[in-house]
Every structure is written in C-alpha cells, then in structure tokens.
Design a protein around this motif. Structure first.
Motif, PDB file in Angstrom:
ATOM      1  N   VAL A 169      -1.144  -2.147  -3.877  1.00 37.05           N
ATOM      2  CA  VAL A 169      -1.505  -2.378  -2.648  1.00 37.05           C
ATOM      3  C   VAL A 169      -0.692  -1.590  -1.740  1.00 37.05           C
ATOM      4  N   LEU A 170       0.698  -1.152  -1.801  1.00 38.39           N
ATOM      5  CA  LEU A 170       1.289  -0.247  -1.292  1.00 38.39           C
ATOM      6  C   LEU A 170       0.813   1.175  -1.213  1.00 38.39           C
ATOM      7  N   ARG A 171       0.291   1.669  -2.179  1.00 38.32           N
ATOM      8  CA  ARG A 171      -0.238   3.138  -2.277  1.00 38.32           C
ATOM      9  C   ARG A 171      -1.467   3.157  -1.559  1.00 38.32           C
ATOM     10  N   ALA A 172      -2.413   1.808  -1.728  1.00 36.12           N
ATOM     11  CA  ALA A 172      -3.645   2.084  -0.784  1.00 36.12           C
ATOM     12  C   ALA A 172      -3.223   2.160   0.661  1.00 36.12           C
ATOM     13  N   ALA A 173      -2.350   1.418   1.141  1.00 36.22           N
ATOM     14  CA  ALA A 173      -1.841   1.185   2.586  1.00 36.22           C
ATOM     15  C   ALA A 173      -1.135   2.625   2.946  1.00 36.22           C
ATOM     16  N   GLY A 174      -0.797   3.433   2.060  1.00 33.78           N
ATOM     17  CA  GLY A 174      -0.260   4.860   2.501  1.00 33.78           C
ATOM     18  C   GLY A 174       1.441   4.841   2.348  1.00 33.78           C
ATOM     19  N   GLY A 175       1.994   3.689   1.746  1.00 32.09           N
ATOM     20  CA  GLY A 175       3.093   3.557   1.717  1.00 32.09           C
ATOM     21  C   GLY A 175       3.962   4.739   1.008  1.00 32.09           C
ATOM     22  N   ARG A 176       5.286   4.893   0.973  1.00 30.41           N
ATOM     23  CA  ARG A 176       5.951   5.887   0.713  1.00 30.41           C
ATOM     24  C   ARG A 176       6.231   5.695  -0.771  1.00 30.41           C
ATOM     25  N   SER A 177       6.013   6.808  -1.650  1.00 29.30           N
ATOM     26  CA  SER A 177       6.200   6.702  -3.199  1.00 29.30           C
ATOM     27  C   SER A 177       7.373   6.402  -3.590  1.00 29.30           C
ATOM     28  N   GLU A 178       8.676   6.397  -2.790  1.00 23.79           N
ATOM     29  CA  GLU A 178       9.861   6.197  -3.396  1.00 23.79           C
ATOM     30  C   GLU A 178      10.248   4.480  -3.261  1.00 23.79           C
TER      31      GLU A 178
END
Length: 104
Positions: free
Chosen positions: A52-61
C-alpha cells in the motif's frame, strides 16, 4: 511464505501453505506453534502494508520488505481477511484453510 507469494502462481502459493502447515504440525510445543503462526500473520500484514505504501509513492526506507512486490488489494480488505483467518485458526481451523482465505 513471502518468498512463495513472490512467485505469484496459485499452485506455488498452495504448495507453500501446505509446507508451512506441515512444519507447524510437526512442532511438538503448541505455544511455539501459535507463536509461529502469530509471527507469520504479522509478517503478512507488514508485507501488505508495504504494498500500500509503495502504491502511494512512499519512501523505500519506510518499507519492511523493500524487495517484495505487491498484491493490489485494499488494506482494509486484507486486514479484515487476516483478522478472520486469525480467529479461525484460534478456533482450530486448519492453517492452510485460514491462509487460503487471505490470499485466494
């Protein structure tokens, strides 16, 4: 299990779930078995949170599993399925059936 999910094939997921269930059935200490299942369920939730975080463009760290790819389901749907699976397992349903309800 998360390595198995990356393959993405239904047969691979089912085979992996069967292997996990066999491992848990072989464990003689029921407390350790339950701890393993709870850890597994926590890992599933963290993995899906990452998607979900990845899909929302969240930071990889901020990711727990930065190398794993996504599932595409809404977080609320997965959380509900995981809670249902956890409850079913606590009520002595086979682990394979509980996990299949999450992923299939």
């Amino acid at each position: 299990l998360l390595r198995i999910l990356e393959g993405g094939s239904l047969l691979g997921v089912l085979k992996g779930i069967g292997e996990l269930e066999k491992r848990i059935d072989e464990e003689e200490d029921p407390i350790r078995s339950n701890q393993f299942v709870e850890h597994l369920i926590s890992q599933i939730l963290m993995w899906h949170r990452d998607q979900v975080l990845r899909a929302a463009g969240g930071r990889s760290e901020l990711l727990f599993f930065p190398e794993k790819s996504g599932s595409g389901r809404p977080l609320e749907q997965v959380e509900k399925r995981v809670d249902q699976a956890r409850l079913a397992y606590q009520r002595n349903m086979k682990l394979s059936v509980c996990l299949e309800r999450i992923f299939l």
